[in-house]
Design a protein around this motif. Structure first.
Motif, mmCIF file in Angstrom:
data_model
loop_
_atom_site.group_PDB
_atom_site.id
_atom_site.type_symbol
_atom_site.label_atom_id
_atom_site.label_comp_id
_atom_site.label_asym_id
_atom_site.label_seq_id
_atom_site.Cartn_x
_atom_site.Cartn_y
_atom_site.Cartn_z
ATOM 1 N N ILE A 1 0.854 -1.183 0.000
ATOM 2 C CA ILE A 1 0.000 0.000 0.000
ATOM 3 C C ILE A 1 0.892 1.236 0.000
ATOM 4 O O ILE A 1 1.766 1.399 0.848
ATOM 5 N N ASN A 2 0.655 2.111 -0.974
ATOM 6 C CA ASN A 2 1.395 3.361 -1.069
ATOM 7 C C ASN A 2 0.445 4.445 -1.576
ATOM 8 O O ASN A 2 -0.762 4.217 -1.686
ATOM 9 N N GLU A 3 0.984 5.612 -1.880
ATOM 10 C CA GLU A 3 0.121 6.737 -2.241
ATOM 11 C C GLU A 3 -0.582 6.525 -3.581
ATOM 12 O O GLU A 3 -1.583 7.183 -3.845
ATOM 13 N N THR A 4 -0.101 5.630 -4.406
ATOM 14 C CA THR A 4 -0.754 5.425 -5.704
ATOM 15 C C THR A 4 -2.020 4.573 -5.595
ATOM 16 O O THR A 4 -2.913 4.684 -6.424
ATOM 17 N N ASN A 5 -2.095 3.732 -4.561
ATOM 18 C CA ASN A 5 -3.284 2.876 -4.434
ATOM 19 C C ASN A 5 -4.006 3.077 -3.098
ATOM 20 O O ASN A 5 -4.880 2.297 -2.730
ATOM 21 N N LEU A 6 -3.618 4.137 -2.374
ATOM 22 C CA LEU A 6 -4.188 4.361 -1.042
ATOM 23 C C LEU A 6 -5.702 4.585 -1.099
ATOM 24 O O LEU A 6 -6.450 4.101 -0.242
ATOM 25 N N PHE A 7 -6.162 5.315 -2.124
ATOM 26 C CA PHE A 7 -7.601 5.585 -2.241
ATOM 27 C C PHE A 7 -8.380 4.282 -2.370
ATOM 28 O O PHE A 7 -9.407 4.089 -1.706
ATOM 29 N N GLU A 8 -7.900 3.390 -3.211
ATOM 30 C CA GLU A 8 -8.588 2.108 -3.405
ATOM 31 C C GLU A 8 -8.547 1.275 -2.126
ATOM 32 O O GLU A 8 -9.512 0.595 -1.782
ATOM 33 N N TYR A 9 -7.429 1.344 -1.405
ATOM 34 C CA TYR A 9 -7.317 0.580 -0.168
ATOM 35 C C TYR A 9 -8.301 1.089 0.887
ATOM 36 O O TYR A 9 -9.012 0.308 1.515
ATOM 37 N N ARG A 10 -8.353 2.406 1.065
ATOM 38 C CA ARG A 10 -9.290 2.968 2.037
ATOM 39 C C ARG A 10 -10.729 2.594 1.704
ATOM 40 O O ARG A 10 -11.557 2.415 2.591
ATOM 41 N N ASN A 11 -11.010 2.518 0.421
ATOM 42 C CA ASN A 11 -12.375 2.269 -0.028
ATOM 43 C C ASN A 11 -12.829 0.835 0.245
ATOM 44 O O ASN A 11 -13.995 0.496 0.008
ATOM 45 N N LEU A 12 -11.940 -0.009 0.755
ATOM 46 C CA LEU A 12 -12.325 -1.377 1.130
ATOM 47 C C LEU A 12 -13.022 -1.414 2.483
ATOM 48 O O LEU A 12 -13.638 -2.428 2.833
ATOM 49 N N PHE A 13 -12.929 -0.320 3.254
ATOM 50 C CA PHE A 13 -13.372 -0.330 4.646
ATOM 51 C C PHE A 13 -14.696 0.403 4.832
ATOM 52 O O PHE A 13 -14.984 1.403 4.167
ATOM 53 N N ALA A 14 -15.483 -0.106 5.773
ATOM 54 C CA ALA A 14 -16.588 0.645 6.381
ATOM 55 C C ALA A 14 -16.292 0.652 7.869
ATOM 56 O O ALA A 14 -16.017 -0.406 8.449
ATOM 57 N N ALA A 15 -16.319 1.817 8.492
ATOM 58 C CA ALA A 15 -15.829 1.898 9.870
ATOM 59 C C ALA A 15 -16.661 2.856 10.711
ATOM 60 O O ALA A 15 -17.239 3.822 10.213
ATOM 61 N N THR A 16 -16.722 2.548 11.994
ATOM 62 C CA THR A 16 -17.234 3.496 12.991
ATOM 63 C C THR A 16 -16.136 3.721 14.016
ATOM 64 O O THR A 16 -15.467 2.774 14.436
ATOM 65 N N PHE A 17 -15.956 4.981 14.383
ATOM 66 C CA PHE A 17 -14.994 5.342 15.419
ATOM 67 C C PHE A 17 -15.747 5.916 16.614
ATOM 68 O O PHE A 17 -16.941 6.223 16.527
ATOM 69 N N THR A 18 -15.051 6.096 17.700
ATOM 70 C CA THR A 18 -15.718 6.586 18.914
ATOM 71 C C THR A 18 -16.280 7.989 18.713
ATOM 72 O O THR A 18 -17.240 8.373 19.382
ATOM 73 N N ASP A 19 -15.703 8.756 17.775
ATOM 74 C CA ASP A 19 -16.179 10.116 17.528
ATOM 75 C C ASP A 19 -16.783 10.253 16.133
ATOM 76 O O ASP A 19 -16.754 11.335 15.535
#
Length: 538
Positions: A394-412
């Motif tokens: 994972i690097n800056e060229t594919n970071l967008f695609e990597y992030r898009n694999l997740f659905a997340a909830t955080f405490t805030d």
């Protein structure tokens, strides 16, 4: 001037059309003043002259209104473009940069952009005023060039006085904006920390008296200074004009060529241009305020540009039936601040997460759980080490695609109510089904994927956030202590119904949790302490 240059760069043709309209309106106004002057001195029947004058002034007024609307629309569009462009930059920026500048973003997007917008609305009036003054001064010059030069000298002294104070205006406006950003951060702390402050009277008093009050006082004092300077400029201008005209009368009365009738005509013309001069003087004073706002806007944009990821469109191909870990962390470390400073460090992390795994993470407060979650989701990039997806770096060229694999909830996590982005993949019946599962179907109103929340408790707002995340239907889910604020019924439902349902659909699930009575449901349990993984069981 920065604002005008900003507009000219992209819309000089439209600005030219507006300037021509303003010039015609100003010339018509000056011609109407000339006709009025003629009408005053006319001894014959003058109804035709009055009709001509009325027609010209109506034409001037109409052109001023049309040009004002045209230029206001042009400037408002550009201000809107500026706000939207900055919003895009925020979403494209490095997440850590956004976190670091969060206290500045809202004031800049709201106050500074609004300052620019309010200033832009005055530009059409200023253009018309400039052409009015130019045309009337031309007419005055034809009547008497000596008197005209004398009057112009007086008004130039007014502008010179205002110009000398401009650097002071600029310096104080920058102080006001800096203090406003700090004050916003303090007031946000008051709202976000209301529970803690309500419970501690000493902290309450300290926060108001020692945190909010000094900044608020300095902010108010600088605004008072600005207002006092504005009054000084206005009253000094009146003084300079009156004294200047008085000196002109004394000097010219000693001249044999002095004509009181011509001088009275001049005074009448001066009265006609005074409102326009006031508009221009106010505009000049506002220049430094809007320059300071533009510096805030552009510096924030440039700051994001400096740190913005060069996010490319490189794809992350998914390999089914792969035996490689879905996600792997290899010697991943992360520092808060710079590595060479005495700051908190997490890692090195060595961790493999497999497809369709239900992974629980626990640990004490400050153990690094949320930081690990932000590293896993790609919100933070490692200071050192490597994150892989199915053995793809994972690097800056594919970071967008990597992030898009997740659905997340955080405490805030923010509670989004506009879910139209889901309309292409989810129907409203599915949303209603999930709402019923989470016990909020009778608490919300849904209209074309816009949710109107009706009197939701804190736990219900958490379930509304979970509704959005479940509907996103991503391959990897991360829940950062989602169940911590739920009652026992929905906490049990989360662990015994929602998580098993996601696992049955092939999802990979990461759960940060302190609910040790449910740890037996996990495929593996990871324990963190002092920023490091201490045990992996299961």
């Amino acid at each position: 001037m920065k604002l005008v240059l900003f507009i000219v760069k992209s819309s000089w043709q439209k600005l030219l059309i507006g300037a021509i309209g303003s010039a015609i309106a100003g010339l018509c106004y000056a011609y109407a003043v000339k006709l009025l002057n003629t009408l005053i001195g006319s001894s014959s029947e003058s109804s035709a002259l009055f009709i001509e004058m009325s027609g010209i002034i109506v034409l001037s007024t109409s052109l001023s209104i049309i040009t004002g609307y045209y230029l206001t629309q042009l400037f408002e569009e550009k201000i809107s473009d500026l706000r939207v462009d900055l919003s895009r930059k925020i979403l494209q920026a490095d997440f850590e940069t956004v976190e670091r500048n969060a206290f500045k973003i809202i004031p800049v997007l709201h106050y500074d952009v609004n300052n620019i917008g309010s200033f832009a609305k005055t530009i059409p009036d200023v253009l018309v005023a400039v052409f009015k003054i130019a045309a009337i001064w031309t007419y005055m010059f034809l009547l008497s060039w000596q008197l005209t030069l004398s009057i112009i000298t007086v008004f130039l002294l007014v502008f010179l006085f205002a110009f000398v104070l401009l650097p002071t205006f600029h310096r104080i406006e920058k102080d006001i904006q800096r203090e406003r950003n700090v004050l916003y951060r303090h007031l946000l702390g008051l709202v976000n920390g209301i529970k803690e402050l309500t419970l501690n009277r000493v902290h309450q008093k300290n926060y108001v008296e020692d945190t909010i009050n000094p900044t608020s006082y300095k902010h108010a004092r600088h605004i008072s200074i600005i207002n006092s300077l504005n009054i000084l400029v206005t009253k000094s201008a009146e003084l300079i004009v009156i004294v200047g005209i008085g000196i002109i009368i004394i000097v010219l009365k000693s001249s044999a060529s002095f004509s009181s009738e011509v001088f009275l005509d001049f005074l009448t013309l001066v009265l006609f241009i005074l409102p326009s001069l006031i508009i221009i003087t106010s505009f000049a004073r506002s220049l430094k305020k809007v320059d300071a706002s533009l510096e805030q806007v552009f510096s924030l944009g440039l700051e994001f540009d400096d740190y913005r990821h060069a996010i490319g469109n490189a794809k992350l191909p998914y390999h089914s039936h792969s035996e490689a870990p879905l996600i792997s962390l290899q010697e991943v470390t992360y520092h808060y601040g710079t590595p060479d400073s005495n700051t908190y460090k997490v890692g090195p992390f060595n961790l493999s997460i497999y497809e369709n795994e239900l992974l629980f993470i626990n640990g004490g407060n400050g153990s690094g759980k949320t930081t690990l979650a932000k590293l896993l989701t790609g919100l933070y990039m490692p200071e050192s080490g490597q994150i892989n997806y199915q053995e793809q770096k994972i690097n800056e060229t594919n970071l967008f695609e990597y992030r898009n694999l997740f659905a997340a909830t955080f405490t805030d996590s923010h509670v989004f109510q506009d879910l139209r982005y889901l309309s292409t993949r989810v129907n409203e019946s599915e949303m209603q089904k999930k709402s019923a599962l989470l016990g909020i179907e009778d608490k919300i109103e849904v209209d074309q994927f816009n949710i109107s929340a009706v009197d939701l408790s804190f736990g219900q707002r958490g379930r509304l956030t979970l509704l959005r995340v479940l509907l996103e239907d991503q391959p990897i889910y991360l829940f950062d202590e989602w169940a911590a604020n739920q009652d026992p019924y929905f906490r049990s439902k989360f662990y015994h119904e929602i998580l098993p349902d996601l696992k049955s659909k092939g999802k990979t699930i990461i759960v940060i949790s302190h609910d040790d009575q449910y740890y037996h449901l996990a495929d593996r349990l990871i324990t963190l302490s002092s920023g490091n993984i201490t045990t992996i069981s299961g």
